[in-house]
Design an enzyme around this catalytic site. Structure first.
Site, PDB file in Angstrom:
ATOM      1  N   HIS A 178       0.773  -1.275  -0.279  1.00 23.32           N
ATOM      2  CA  HIS A 178      -0.138   0.174  -0.082  1.00 23.32           C
ATOM      3  C   HIS A 178       0.808   1.385   0.040  1.00 23.32           C
ATOM      4  O   HIS A 178       0.853   2.191  -0.991  1.00 23.32           O
ATOM      5  CB  HIS A 178      -0.867   0.034   1.165  1.00 23.32           C
ATOM      6  N   HIS A 218       3.972   6.951   5.268  1.00 21.48           N
ATOM      7  CA  HIS A 218       2.606   7.578   5.822  1.00 21.48           C
ATOM      8  C   HIS A 218       1.697   7.057   6.881  1.00 21.48           C
ATOM      9  O   HIS A 218       1.269   7.672   7.598  1.00 21.48           O
ATOM     10  CB  HIS A 218       1.636   8.109   4.573  1.00 21.48           C
ATOM     11  N   ASP A 219       1.956   5.634   6.811  1.00 23.49           N
ATOM     12  CA  ASP A 219       0.991   4.993   7.903  1.00 23.49           C
ATOM     13  C   ASP A 219       1.734   4.535   8.962  1.00 23.49           C
ATOM     14  O   ASP A 219       1.323   4.033   9.864  1.00 23.49           O
ATOM     15  CB  ASP A 219       0.314   3.767   7.294  1.00 23.49           C
ATOM     16  N   GLU A 263       1.166   6.228  12.695  1.00 21.60           N
ATOM     17  CA  GLU A 263      -0.160   5.983  13.145  1.00 21.60           C
ATOM     18  C   GLU A 263      -0.380   4.411  13.406  1.00 21.60           C
ATOM     19  O   GLU A 263      -0.881   4.017  14.364  1.00 21.60           O
ATOM     20  CB  GLU A 263      -1.408   6.171  11.989  1.00 21.60           C
ATOM     21  N   ASP A 264       0.245   3.404  12.644  1.00 22.23           N
ATOM     22  CA  ASP A 264      -0.017   2.102  12.801  1.00 22.23           C
ATOM     23  C   ASP A 264       1.087   1.196  13.166  1.00 22.23           C
ATOM     24  O   ASP A 264       0.878   0.027  13.716  1.00 22.23           O
ATOM     25  CB  ASP A 264      -0.575   1.492  11.489  1.00 22.23           C
ATOM     26  N   ASP A 306      -3.016   8.595  -1.299  1.00 23.41           N
ATOM     27  CA  ASP A 306      -3.650   7.528  -0.295  1.00 23.41           C
ATOM     28  C   ASP A 306      -4.954   7.217  -0.412  1.00 23.41           C
ATOM     29  O   ASP A 306      -5.318   5.905  -0.544  1.00 23.41           O
ATOM     30  CB  ASP A 306      -3.282   8.192   1.183  1.00 23.41           C
TER      31      ASP A 306
HETATM   32 MN    MN Z   1      -2.736   4.645   3.836  1.00 22.90          MN
END
Ligand code: MN
Length: 719
Positions: free
Chosen positions: A42, A67-68, A71-72, A133
């Site tokens: 992704h 980018h993720d 957050e994750d 995204d």
């Molecule tokens: Mn994403």
């Protein structure tokens, strides 16, 4: 990806991109996407969209890859900053959603949008990566659960596609719209896609025949290195035309569209575009009202081109876009390309746009929902341009009024505006402006903003300034009310304190003390009623309720029509088949068989809307957490109210033929019927009860077979 980045790589960049990739791959290594793929695919795809479709560079690629992560995964913002520096860390922070917003009264999505939109003014790359995204998530939406698909598709059509449009990313905007439609209105989407595929051969033959003589003329005129090609219309735009104009697929007049891209030196761009235009106008008759000159007045997203629609062979309209290579790159890659071509002397529309946003944001106390709405109407809408008396251009959103213009000039002019002269004619402040209008604002020192002004302004700036002024005014009035209330309480022997004022606000069901004082001052509440309260010492208490449990209340709005009884098993929620109280939304009047979703409204229980409801996108986009997956159970016991609109040729006995078909043959109950005949045409509106969509479809197709009937449509909204 590195290959696509090649021209932009400076020394050491390649290594940095690799480090970012490996950091992301390691961090996401135990994660899978809903489709089962490794998660890293992704961020990699998002980075590729940034490079190949938006034209962003190395720094943005690194941010897209990561980018993720914050957050994750276990990676922190500090880790990113240590590795890549503060600029990249700041962008990643902007890309990280707000976690732990659990207040269900405000909308978490709206909060997130607000955060994203606020970052727009710091670094536009945040929003560009966010769009990439979102585009990739839309491309891979198939593996998500249906209610997630609805929510994501709605957000996309409500905010992201308009934002992509506003930033000049036309291809991304179009793809987002089509993908959203695929999930929100899958039947219509498939139907149009099928028809497009069926007519493809025929259409390309037509386009080729149209282009051939045109090319000969362009060659003869000395044009070299130009491109002419047929441009497919998007499914979403065709569907919009069908809906707006009330026509069928076959009647959409400009299914044919071509684009001419010419190669012209910078100083001759406009001249050459007009030259190409005059060659076309010489060959085919152009429609005068469909000429769009974005050369003289580029859109504020940087878009420049010349659009025209001409009458082609066989009486078919063909839409033509003329632009240069440079303009084309801006049209495709928007903001990023715009920067590439930015020239020092040129007035930069983006900077101006950002400046306007910033100005409004600095002055913004409204809730995130209001914020989102205001942002949408004032910054994401299509634009018009109007002139000041001195001839300066001002861009305003479509449906802006004279008052919006006044506020855009100056807040002081807005608050004192009493009217305007549009093209030298006197108009009221609510007058809607059109492109090309020239305005002069008329002010008076006696003027004061009033509540109803909010009904006709659309720009965020005007709204927030009016609200400020009203609040100020209200405060002044409320001061008088406060004094009146104080005397009244003293008279009764009650204290004028926070407790008693609070009790009174509750008693009169007012949200704040300010509202209470204001209503006292304006005498809109009866102070006599205070006697209903009990007075203990100097403390007021609310009277005890007569009935211990109130009847469950339903908004009459949603109950006007025949509502299925509570014990019917019409709707199944999730896996269980609980019987739940619900109401059908009045705005779209769903019937069994429609694609629907349930919306948990505050105080009104569950409201069922159609997926195609005009309010659906807003509800789904803002309140995803209140959406309940809903489907119809098989049931043929309850009839639902729906409406159809019939247009045909006026003929003796046509009304009795229609009513005969409905009542006698199909045994359906008619609730209301109006027929108007005018100049040989008749126009009928019939409201009737049906059991489900199948039955309605059957009725529509049988009505269509009656002689003289041209069109039968179900109406979508309460018009
Ligand atoms: Mn994403």
């Amino acid at each position: 990806m590195l290959r696509a980045l090649k021209s932009k790589l400076k020394k050491g960049d390649k290594e940095l991109v690799r480090v970012a990739f490996e950091m992301a791959a390691e961090a996401h290594k135990s994660m899978r996407r809903k489709s089962g793929e490794p998660y890293i695919l992704h961020p990699l795809a998002v980075a590729q969209i940034c490079v190949e479709e938006i034209g962003l560079g190395v720094r943005s690629t690194i941010c897209a890859l990561l980018h993720d992560t914050v957050e994750d995964t276990d990676i922190t913002l500090e880790d990113v900053e240590r590795e890549f520096g503060s600029e990249i860390a700041r962008i990643i922070d902007g890309l990280t959603k707000i976690a732990n917003v659990v207040d269900t009264n405000t909308s978490q999505q709206a909060e997130n949008f607000k955060k994203i939109l606020l970052t727009l003014t710091d670094d536009p790359r945040v929003i560009l990566i966010k769009l990439a995204d979102r585009l990739h998530n839309m491309r891979t939406l198939d593996s998500m659960k249906q209610e997630k698909q609805l929510k994501i598709a709605s957000e996309t059509i409500y905010v992201y596609a308009p934002l992509a449009h506003r930033l000049g990313l036309y291809n991304i905007k179009t793809e987002m719209e089509d993908l959203s439609m695929k999930y929100l209105e899958s039947d219509t989407y498939r139907e149009i896609a099928r028809k497009l595929a069926e007519t493809k051969r025929e259409r390309s033959r037509y386009i080729n025949e149209f282009i051939k003589p045109l090319k000969e003329r362009l060659d003869k005129a000395g044009f070299a290195n130009y491109e002419v090609y047929g441009r497919p219309k998007s499914i979403h735009s065709i569907s919009n035309k069908i809906k707006k104009k009330g026509v069928t697929f076959e009647e959409v007049y400009d299914l044919f569209a071509i684009r001419i891209i010419i190669d012209a030196p910078h100083e001759r761009e406009k001249e050459d575009c007009w030259k190409a235009y005059s060659i076309i106008a010489d060959m085919y008759t152009p429609s005068p009202e469909r000429l769009r000159d974005w050369l003289s007045n580029p859109k504020s997203n940087g878009y420049e081109a010349l659009h025209t629609t001409v009458m082609g062979p066989q009486g078919k309209w063909v839409e033509i876009q003329i632009r240069t290579k440079r303009m084309n790159e801006i049209a495709e890659k928007g903001l990023a390309a715009h920067w590439k071509y930015k020239e020092g002397s040129e007035e930069d529309r983006f900077d101006k746009w950002f400046h306007n946003i910033r100005e409004v944001l600095n002055n913004q106390e409204s809730s995130s929902l209001d914020f989102l709405h205001d942002f949408k109407t004032s910054f994401l809408a299509e634009e018009i341009y109007v002139y000041t008396p001195k001839g300066d251009v001002k861009m305003l959103p479509v449906s802006a009024t004279a008052l919006d213009f006044a506020f855009s000039v100056h807040s002081d002019i807005g608050t004192r505006c009493i009217g305007a002269k549009v093209n030298h004619k006197l108009v009221p402040i609510s007058h809607k402006l059109r492109s090309g209008d020239q305005l002069e604002i008329i002010t008076s020192n006696k003027q004061k903003p009033s509540e109803d002004w909010l009904n006709f302004v659309v720009t965020a700036k005007a709204k927030s300034r009016i609200k400020d002024a009203l609040k100020e005014e209200k405060r002044k009035v409320a001061d008088d009310g406060k004094y009146v209330l104080q005397r009244k309480l003293e008279q009764l022997g009650a204290a004028f304190d926070v407790h008693n004022v609070e009790v009174l606000a509750q008693f009169y069901k007012l949200p704040s003390h300010l509202d209470l004082f204001f209503k006292v001052a304006t005498k809109t509440i009866e102070l006599k009623e205070i006697k209903e309260l009990t007075l203990t010492g100097d403390r007021l208490e609310l009277p005890k309720p007569v009935k211990p449990v109130a009847e469950p209340k339903h908004d009459p709005e949603h109950h006007k029509h025949q509502t299925p009884s509570k014990d019917s098993e019409l709707i199944i929620f999730g896996e269980s088949s609980d019987k739940i109280v619900y109401a059908l939304a009045n705005c779209c009047k769903p019937i069994p068989g429609d694609d629907v979703f349930g919306f948990v409204s505050t105080g009104k229980g569950l409201i069922i809307h159609r997926n195609t409801c005009p309010n659906a996108a807003r509800l789904l986009a803002n309140f995803g957490h209140r959406i309940v997956k809903t489907k119809w159970a098989k049931n043929k016991e309850i009839a639902f109210l729906t409406g159809i609109e019939i247009v045909g040729v006026d003929d003796v006995g046509i009304v009795s033929k229609i009513t005969n078909l409905i009542s006698a043959e199909m045994k359906l109950n008619i609730s209301a019927i109006t027929i108007e005949a005018k100049e040989g045409l008749f126009h009928g509106n019939i409201r009737l009860f049906v059991y489900d969509k199948e039955e309605l479809n059957e009725l529509v197709s049988r009505l269509m077979k009656l002689p003289g009937i041209h069109k039968v449509d179900r109406y979508d909204t309460e018009h």
